[in-house]
Design an enzyme around this catalytic site. Structure first.
Site, PDB file in Angstrom:
ATOM      1  N   ASN A   1     -17.344 -37.354 -69.568  1.00 20.31           N
ATOM      2  CA  ASN A   1     -18.262 -37.598 -70.095  1.00 20.31           C
ATOM      3  C   ASN A   1     -19.500 -37.002 -70.198  1.00 20.31           C
ATOM      4  OD1 ASN A   1     -16.666 -39.355 -71.953  1.00 20.31           O
ATOM      5  ND2 ASN A   1     -17.107 -40.927 -71.570  1.00 20.31           N
TER       6      ASN A   1
ATOM      7  N   GLU B   1      -6.295 -36.232 -66.557  1.00 29.86           N
ATOM      8  CA  GLU B   1      -7.335 -37.351 -66.154  1.00 29.86           C
ATOM      9  C   GLU B   1      -5.995 -38.722 -66.881  1.00 29.86           C
ATOM     10  OE1 GLU B   1     -11.105 -39.476 -68.004  1.00 29.86           O
ATOM     11  OE2 GLU B   1     -11.664 -37.325 -68.674  1.00 29.86           O
TER      12      GLU B   1
ATOM     13  N   GLU C   1     -12.414 -34.501 -73.643  1.00 30.26           N
ATOM     14  CA  GLU C   1     -12.488 -35.267 -74.724  1.00 30.26           C
ATOM     15  C   GLU C   1     -13.117 -34.783 -75.657  1.00 30.26           C
ATOM     16  OE1 GLU C   1     -12.719 -39.519 -72.917  1.00 30.26           O
ATOM     17  OE2 GLU C   1     -10.936 -39.306 -71.591  1.00 30.26           O
TER      18      GLU C   1
HETATM   19  O1  AHR Z   1     -13.370 -40.907 -65.887  1.00 24.62           O
HETATM   20  C1  AHR Z   1     -14.290 -42.113 -66.279  1.00 24.62           C
HETATM   21  C2  AHR Z   1     -13.840 -41.638 -67.983  1.00 24.62           C
HETATM   22  O2  AHR Z   1     -12.499 -41.555 -68.568  1.00 24.62           O
HETATM   23  C3  AHR Z   1     -14.353 -39.756 -68.899  1.00 24.62           C
HETATM   24  O3  AHR Z   1     -15.142 -39.600 -68.165  1.00 24.62           O
HETATM   25  C4  AHR Z   1     -13.525 -39.609 -69.862  1.00 24.62           C
HETATM   26  O4  AHR Z   1     -13.454 -38.141 -69.641  1.00 24.62           O
HETATM   27  C5  AHR Z   1     -12.474 -40.387 -69.903  1.00 24.62           C
HETATM   28  O5  AHR Z   1     -12.796 -41.194 -71.144  1.00 24.62           O
END
Ligand code: AHR
Length: 490
Positions: free
Chosen positions: A71, A291, A172
């Site tokens: 983010n 992720e 995202e």
């Molecule tokens: O990994 C933590 C957060 O999770 C990241 O910043 C984001 O991409 C996801 O929502």
């Protein structure tokens, strides 16, 4: 309970891309400041990088690290993090409502990654910024010199290009929490234009387009189809993100999430192939699961806004998490024909296998170990595992075999490594391996992780959840609730 695993040397899923053992460092909490970098720490080197953390990063064997977000990247100006430190701006960072000092930027992080022996997967800001800034960053990192941004890097003390080969087109962008959130149409257009410019700047790079933030996003499916319709010929991968938590205290449901992950992967591969078919394209877009992890222990813990490096998202992992993380790694290995990149999110302090105390020690959380063994021994060719054992059904209707397993023939064909998780807490699994096409199969080593308590955790003071060796016997027993690695000489 009996479990039979049949593999055949000729029945291959594919080659494991070592980059599925990647991870993630975001400018978030104490990942960078207090994790990667802590100049006053007794183990810090001349650049302020913690030596104890570097040792653990090398030990866990991460092959690539996604950076700088997450983010965070959607509001980030990469230029704030380069050049003389005293001139770098201190800023309010909106994604995590912290203060970013910019002491670390790409100049320092690439030096750290070299010391750690890992590649970088660089994300660009397609939230508040756009194609031109992404193009400039590629130039800054990868161009040899003789142009504005490459010369800026040289002036900052880095004569040699960083040579970053993997790039994420934002993060995202489907999520309304994201700074600069876009519709699929808006993102698809922006990503396509950014991809064009970035690849013109350096045709050797590979690009990852943003897929859905998780499987249950209301736009899942439509998002992938629309975005890929725009970017298909210019990108190499589409991303998947997914975190799981045991929110209901139901261990069987929790451990079954690895099958949910499997279904998610297969769905996204189908979406890619649907666009391929529609476009009559010869090209295959593969998947970047950039992720994934367990994330829920730290939910509800908050810290004051605008502090520097607050200890946010510091999940303390337990033994139960070893079983799911181990099974999720097995799912990635068994999908190696389509998943070419994956990042355990994250690496240090923030939902991470490595923890530190500021000014104190660093240690391996429970989930460190299944990852370390997967990276060290899970390389080569994944054979298709035929599993014959009883299964159970999760409360949301997913059928889950009690045994989660993968079988990987190493690069020189001399060893077969079987990763296996017994998801049953009641019964041991007696494993019968039928390895077809091999002349001789001899068990060399059996490593397991077990604990008396699913809630057992490792701390700075004590580590009860660590791997142990099992003496090979007449039969192969996988203890109730256990993670196992069996190495066979073949
Ligand atoms: O990994 C933590 C957060 O999770 C990241 O910043 C984001 O991409 C996801 O929502």
């Amino acid at each position: 309970m009996k479990a039979k695993l049949t593999v055949n040397k000729c029945f291959k899923i594919g080659e494991v891309d070592p980059r599925i053992y990647g991870s993630f460092v975001e400018h978030l909490g104490r990942a960078v400041y207090g994790g990667v970098y802590e100049p006053g720490h007794p183990t810090a080197d001349e650049m302020g990088f913690r030596g104890d953390v570097l040792e653990l990063v090398k030990k866990i064997g991460v092959t690539a690290v996604r950076y700088p977000g997450g983010n965070f990247v959607s509001g980030y100006n990469w230029e704030d993090g380069v050049g003389p430190r005293e001139l770098r701006p201190r800023k309010k960072e909106l994604a995590w409502r912290s203060t970013e000092t910019n002491e670390i930027g790409i100049d320092e992080f690439q030096a750290w990654a070299k010391k750690a022996g890992t590649d970088i997967i660089m994300a660009v800001n397609l939230g508040t910024r756009g194609p031109a800034d992404a193009q400039n960053l590629v130039e800054y990192c990868n161009a040899p010199g003789g142009s504005y941004y490459a010369d800026m890097r040289i002036k900052n003390g880095f004569e040699q290009p960083f040579g970053i080969k993997l790039w994420c087109l934002g993060n995202e962008m489907d999520g309304d929490w994201q700074i600069g959130h876009k519709t699929a149409e808006e993102y698809g257009r922006t990503a396509q234009e950014a991809a064009k410019l970035m690849k013109q700047m350096d045709p050797s790079i590979e690009l990852v387009a943003c897929g859905s933030s998780h499987y249950n996003m209301p736009t899942f499916g439509d998002w992938e189809l629309t975005v890929l319709d725009h970017v298909y010929e210019n990108v190499d991968y589409i991303s998947l993100h997914q975190y799981y938590g045991n929110h209901t205290g139901n261990t069987a449901d929790f451990l079954g999430r690895a099958e949910h992950m499997d279904a998610f992967i297969k769905s996204v591969a189908s979406l890619c192939d649907a666009v391929k078919a529609k476009k009559h394209s010869a090209k295959t877009v593969n998947l970047s699961f950039d992720e994934w992890n367990v994330w829920y222990h730290s939910n509800g813990v908050s810290y004051p806004d605008w502090t520097v490096a607050p200890p946010i998202l510091e999940d303390i992992y337990n033994f139960e998490d070893v079983l799911l993380v181990g099974s999720m790694l097995i799912t990635l290995q068994n999908n190696c024909d389509r998943v070419k990149l994956a990042c355990l999110a994250q690496l240090i302090n923030v939902i991470a296998p490595i923890m530190t105390q500021t000014g104190g020690p660093a240690w391996a959380q429970t989930i460190f170990y299944p990852f370390m063994f997967a990276s060290a021994f899970g390389r080569g060719t994944t054979l298709r595992p035929l599993v014959d054992c009883e299964s159970y059904r999760t409360t949301d209707g997913i059928d889950v075999p009690w045994l989660s397993t993968s079988a990987i023939l190493n690069e020189d064909g001399t060893e077969l490594t079987v990763f296996a998780v017994n998801r049953s807490g009641e019964e041991e699994l007696v494993l019968d391996l039928d390895a077809q096409g091999f002349e001789k199969v001899e068990l060399l080593a059996h490593t397991q992780i077990i604990a008396d308590d699913l809630n057992a955790v490792n701390t700075a003071e004590s580590s009860p959840v660590v791997p142990t060796s099992v003496e090979p016997g007449e039969t192969i027993s996988l203890k109730p609730y256990s993670w196992n690695m069996l190495r066979f000489k073949v």
